[in-house]
Design a protein around this motif. Structure first.
Motif, PDB file in Angstrom:
ATOM      1  N   ALA A 117       0.906  -1.279   0.093  1.00  0.00           N
ATOM      2  CA  ALA A 117       0.162   0.004  -0.042  1.00  0.00           C
ATOM      3  C   ALA A 117       0.909   1.378   0.112  1.00  0.00           C
ATOM      4  CB  ALA A 117      -0.917  -0.074   1.136  1.00  0.00           C
ATOM      5  N   VAL A 118       1.854   1.355   1.030  1.00  0.00           N
ATOM      6  CA  VAL A 118       2.732   2.531   0.902  1.00  0.00           C
ATOM      7  C   VAL A 118       3.492   2.588  -0.610  1.00  0.00           C
ATOM      8  CG1 VAL A 118       4.948   3.457   1.976  1.00  0.00           C
ATOM      9  CG2 VAL A 118       3.115   2.426   3.288  1.00  0.00           C
ATOM     10  N   ARG A 119       3.681   1.481  -0.997  1.00  0.00           N
ATOM     11  CA  ARG A 119       4.635   1.517  -2.443  1.00  0.00           C
ATOM     12  C   ARG A 119       3.582   2.165  -3.581  1.00  0.00           C
ATOM     13  NH1 ARG A 119       5.948  -3.174  -2.817  1.00  0.00           N
ATOM     14  NH2 ARG A 119       8.019  -2.842  -2.101  1.00  0.00           N
ATOM     15  N   LEU A 120       2.433   1.830  -3.470  1.00  0.00           N
ATOM     16  CA  LEU A 120       1.593   2.084  -4.335  1.00  0.00           C
ATOM     17  C   LEU A 120       1.134   3.597  -4.135  1.00  0.00           C
ATOM     18  CD1 LEU A 120      -1.290  -0.721  -4.437  1.00  0.00           C
ATOM     19  CD2 LEU A 120       0.205  -0.029  -6.233  1.00  0.00           C
ATOM     20  N   HIS A 121       1.153   4.295  -3.031  1.00  0.00           N
ATOM     21  CA  HIS A 121       0.890   5.487  -2.791  1.00  0.00           C
ATOM     22  C   HIS A 121       2.132   6.614  -3.186  1.00  0.00           C
ATOM     23  CE1 HIS A 121      -0.788   9.008  -0.484  1.00  0.00           C
ATOM     24  NE2 HIS A 121       0.505   9.424  -0.313  1.00  0.00           N
TER      25      HIS A 121
END
Length: 291
Positions: free
Chosen positions: A271-275
């Motif tokens: 999720a953090v990488r996608l953000h």
């Protein structure tokens, strides 16, 4: 470092010709599009787009792209109205600045820090905030500033004021709740809405506290983890990433917790990488994830 790119993310009321008009903006100024993702939610009448192009050879200086796009959109009448239009520009070579918030559990914190150090997460992590002192040694090991801010029902407004000031002082773009076992107030979310939380269940099942114990009592055959944006409604924010793992009648609560922790690490990191890659568009209480 790969060649720097610029990403334009847009959500707006749907209408004909949006894809062509947006692509024409990039082409007109000699941009080379490397990724183009679009989606229309026919029920909501919403168009969502993520357009990424190389900055090398692009004829507009990056500090003038936003102004040029606004002028272009108005001149070419890209939008019939600016009402309901949300858009963002972000260059790929400017790292987000993250603040990681924790309580006592360290598995998600270790995972994020090691991924960032290995280059898997392109971000700066200058700040860790906790309502306990337990994880200070980890912050010190990585050379990251650690701020202990205890929280009680009586001190919560003052604690959140201190937290908001730290986010401002450290120029934080995104807060990651890596097992921070406190509920953020509506006032905090309104002041700083860019918050990703990891919840230890496959939402909307078992929202709130003790989901593994409740899952065990129900005899579930799968358990999950969910990363979502935090909102004023507990564990009901727009979902970014989820995963599940099978369990059986042989698994104890401790087994569920162990398996769940593995999921939490992976789901939160994704999720953090996608953000960080600007691949998430939020509309209403939903997300379009252009992975």
């Amino acid at each position: 470092m790969p060649m720097p790119t610029m990403t334009l993310s847009i959500s707006c009321p749907d209408q004909r010709g949006l894809v062509a008009k947006l692509a024409q903006f990039v082409y007109r100024y000699n941009g080379n599009i490397v990724h183009a993702d679009h989606h229309t939610d026919a029920v909501a009448g919403i168009f969502l787009s993520r357009l990424e192009w190389e900055l090398e050879g692009f004829e507009i200086p990056r500090d003038q792209i936003a102004t040029t796009f606004i002028n272009y959109a108005q001149r070419e009448k890209i939008f019939t109205s600016w009402q309901g239009v949300r858009w963002q520009l972000r260059a790929s070579d400017i790292p987000y600045r993250l603040a990681i918030w924790v309580s006592r559990q360290d598995h998600c914190l270790w995972d994020l820090l090691l991924r960032q150090r290995a280059g898997d997460l392109f971000a700066e992590i200058p700040l860790i905030i906790s309502n306990h002192e337990h994880l200070r040694p980890i912050a010190e090991q990585f050379g990251i500033d650690f701020h202990y801010i205890p929280v009680t029902p009586e001190t919560k407004p003052l604690a959140e004021a201190k937290q908001l000031q730290l986010l401002k002082d450290y120029r934080i773009d995104l807060v990651v709740l890596a097992k921070y076992m406190q509920v953020l107030s509506p006032e905090f979310i309104e002041a700083f809405p860019q918050v990703i939380n990891i919840h230890h269940s496959f939402l909307p099942a078992f929202a709130g506290a003790n989901p593994y114990h409740r899952a065990y009592e129900r005899g579930v055959k799968i358990i999950g983890a969910t990363a979502h944006y935090a909102t004023v409604d507990l564990d009901e924010g727009p979902i970014i990433e989820q995963a599940v793992v099978p369990v059986s009648h042989r698994d104890t609560v401790a087994d569920l917790i162990r398996k769940g922790k593995d999921l939490e690490r992976v789901v939160l990191a994704r999720a953090v990488r996608l953000h960080l890659q600007n691949r998430i568009l939020v509309y209403g209480n939903r997300t379009a994830v252009f992975a």
